[in-house]
Design a protein around this motif. Structure first.
Motif, PDB file in Angstrom:
ATOM      1  N   PRO A 147      10.821 -63.741-119.321  1.00 36.88           N
ATOM      2  CA  PRO A 147      11.809 -63.251-118.391  1.00 36.88           C
ATOM      3  C   PRO A 147      12.874 -64.287-118.231  1.00 36.88           C
ATOM      4  O   PRO A 147      12.356 -65.647-118.311  1.00 36.88           O
ATOM      5  N   ASP A 152       5.622 -61.905-111.791  1.00 39.86           N
ATOM      6  CA  ASP A 152       6.785 -61.648-111.079  1.00 39.86           C
ATOM      7  C   ASP A 152       6.644 -62.173-109.461  1.00 39.86           C
ATOM      8  O   ASP A 152       6.214 -61.157-108.591  1.00 39.86           O
ATOM      9  N   GLN A 184       8.178 -63.351-106.978  1.00 35.55           N
ATOM     10  CA  GLN A 184       9.152 -63.106-105.871  1.00 35.55           C
ATOM     11  C   GLN A 184       8.714 -61.642-105.463  1.00 35.55           C
ATOM     12  O   GLN A 184       8.832 -61.374-104.217  1.00 35.55           O
ATOM     13  N   ARG A 219       8.434 -71.137-113.938  1.00 29.17           N
ATOM     14  CA  ARG A 219       9.046 -69.959-113.603  1.00 29.17           C
ATOM     15  C   ARG A 219       9.913 -70.426-112.263  1.00 29.17           C
ATOM     16  O   ARG A 219       9.335 -71.069-111.233  1.00 29.17           O
ATOM     17  N   ASP A 220      11.016 -70.115-112.202  1.00 32.29           N
ATOM     18  CA  ASP A 220      12.003 -70.360-111.164  1.00 32.29           C
ATOM     19  C   ASP A 220      12.001 -71.876-110.656  1.00 32.29           C
ATOM     20  O   ASP A 220      11.855 -72.236-109.449  1.00 32.29           O
ATOM     21  N   THR A 270       6.201 -57.680-119.564  1.00 31.20           N
ATOM     22  CA  THR A 270       5.534 -59.160-119.445  1.00 31.20           C
ATOM     23  C   THR A 270       3.956 -58.873-119.528  1.00 31.20           C
ATOM     24  O   THR A 270       3.134 -59.915-119.622  1.00 31.20           O
ATOM     25  N   GLU A 296       3.287 -54.457-116.123  1.00 31.56           N
ATOM     26  CA  GLU A 296       4.374 -54.336-116.698  1.00 31.56           C
ATOM     27  C   GLU A 296       4.582 -54.029-117.910  1.00 31.56           C
ATOM     28  O   GLU A 296       3.914 -55.061-118.715  1.00 31.56           O
TER      29      GLU A 296
END
Ligand SMILES: Cc1ncc(COP(=O)(O)O)c(C=O)c1O
Length: 380
Positions: free
Chosen positions: A285, A148, A150, A175-176, A112, A109
């Motif tokens: 992010p 990412d 998810q 993350r999360d 990122t 991406e």
């Protein structure tokens, strides 16, 4: 007047901070005599489990081996496709290739620099059409930012892929609400000296919540040892243990890691403040706390800026000057039909600035001023 260069990574400053503690820890191991699988190894695994929130931590000889042993435990080998980002360190592609599997390089991406789920999606069908079995994907948490997961898990579930998190650069990141290493069925990290959690040599670890996988990994790193002990070899394994001395050193460093990461975050915040109106600064992010293994700008006139900064005593690094798929070692490698445009473009633009927990504000200002001077000259 010659300006003194500031260090890119200052392991000596960390050593001064831990002075005495590391020497005492090493001395205890030397005097104790348990050089292989001494009590510090189990203690480190236990403390890293607490720190990361992952049930099992299995230490091993290095981060590349951590990736290999997980793939091997999953039975991955010839005929299997393993999807990896094209913009990463060699190890991510080496691990599947070393086992005879086929690495399939996907693009990353723009924001990122991490695995692009859309590129992964189209690569899976492509690998199948080449007669390969899509088996696993290794997202890399490049420069400290977890990928990412998810989006990647959604694709992996649809295609039955196993997910292995390459957390070599992200140990300690979040993350999360989860720590790096705990975002997938298994994670692998590296204790290479310059990593966020580094030892004084080579070392690595595998992280998983899966009891069966953890038991298999413990056996694989110790010559396929079975329940009958060291000379009961139930599978083909290897010499893959972390030295007790390195575990003792890592225990001291793990104790200060969260504080060190807060210090890295402060450096990143100041860089962002000083540079974001002039340069393409890192994008982190929502819901992510980076481990800040690197602080990487994108600059169109990168090589000239790098040379100017070097003259001003500011060391910088290019991670990475070539997409992994374009390295001679991977000549003819399979790539996502979506192309590797972003990965290849980044190789010409990325420039990593010094970032470490002991970079004081005066040094940070020197970095910011030098980068601003170089960029303003071009803007005007
Ligand atoms: C993304 C990535 N994966 C894997 C590794 C391999 O780790 P090691 O050098 O401990 O084998 C590294 C670092 O060296 C890395 O940066």
């Amino acid at each position: 007047m010659a300006v003194s260069p500031i260090p890119f990574v200052d392991l000596a400053a960390q050593r001064r901070r831990l002075e005495g503690r590391i020497e005492a820890a090493v001395q205890r191991v030397v005097a104790g005599g348990a050089y292989i699988m001494g009590p510090e190894v189990a203690e480190l695994e236990r403390r890293m489990g607490e720190h990361s929130g992952v049930k099992h931590v299995v230490s091993c000889a290095n981060g590349t081996q951590a990736l290999e042993l997980v793939l091997r435990a999953w039975g991955i080998g010839p005929g299997d496709a393993v999807f990896v980002p094209a913009f990463t360190f060699a190890a991510t592609g080496e691990a599947p290739a070393w086992l005879g599997a086929t690495p399939v390089f996907c693009d990353v991406e723009e924001q990122t620099f991490n695995l692009d789920p859309a590129s992964l999606e189209v690569a899976i069908g492509h690998a199948e059409r080449q007669g390969l079995r899509p088996r696993a994907v290794i997202p890399v948490d490049l420069f400290g930012v977890p990928a990412d997961y998810q989006a990647i898990h959604a694709i992996a579930r649809r295609h039955g892929l196993l997910v292995l998190q390459d957390a070599a650069q992200s140990y300690g990141a979040m993350r999360d609400g989860r720590r790096a290493g705990g975002h997938a069925l298994a994670g692998a990290t590296s204790f290479y000296p310059a990593k966020p959690l580094g030892c004084y040599g080579d070392g690595g670890a595998m992280l998983t919540d899966d009891d069966e996988l953890a038991a298999k990994l413990r056996s694989l790193r110790f010559h396929g040892m079975g329940g009958g002990g060291q000379y009961d070899n139930v599978q083909v394994g290897t010499t893959g243990r972390l030295d007790t001395i390195q575990a003792a050193i890592l225990l001291e460093k793990l104790a200060i890691l969260d504080e060190e990461q807060a210090a890295r975050q402060r450096v990143a915040d100041r860089y962002e403040q000083g540079l974001s109106n002039l340069a393409a600064t890192p994008r982190v992010p929502e819901g992510v706390a980076s481990a800040w293994a690197q602080y990487t700008l994108r600059i169109s006139d990168r090589d000239a800026v790098k040379a100017e900064l070097a003259e001003a005593g500011i060391p910088t690094m290019v991670y990475y000057p070539k997409a992994l798929a374009d390295q001679a070692a991977f000549a003819g490698a399979l790539t996502s039909p979506g192309g590797l445009e972003v990965s290849r473009r980044l190789t010409g633009e990325v420039l990593s600035l010094p970032i470490h927990p002991y970079l004081d504000e005066a040094a940070q200002d020197r970095v910011v001023d030098a980068v601003r001077t170089a960029l303003l000259k071009r803007a005007g």
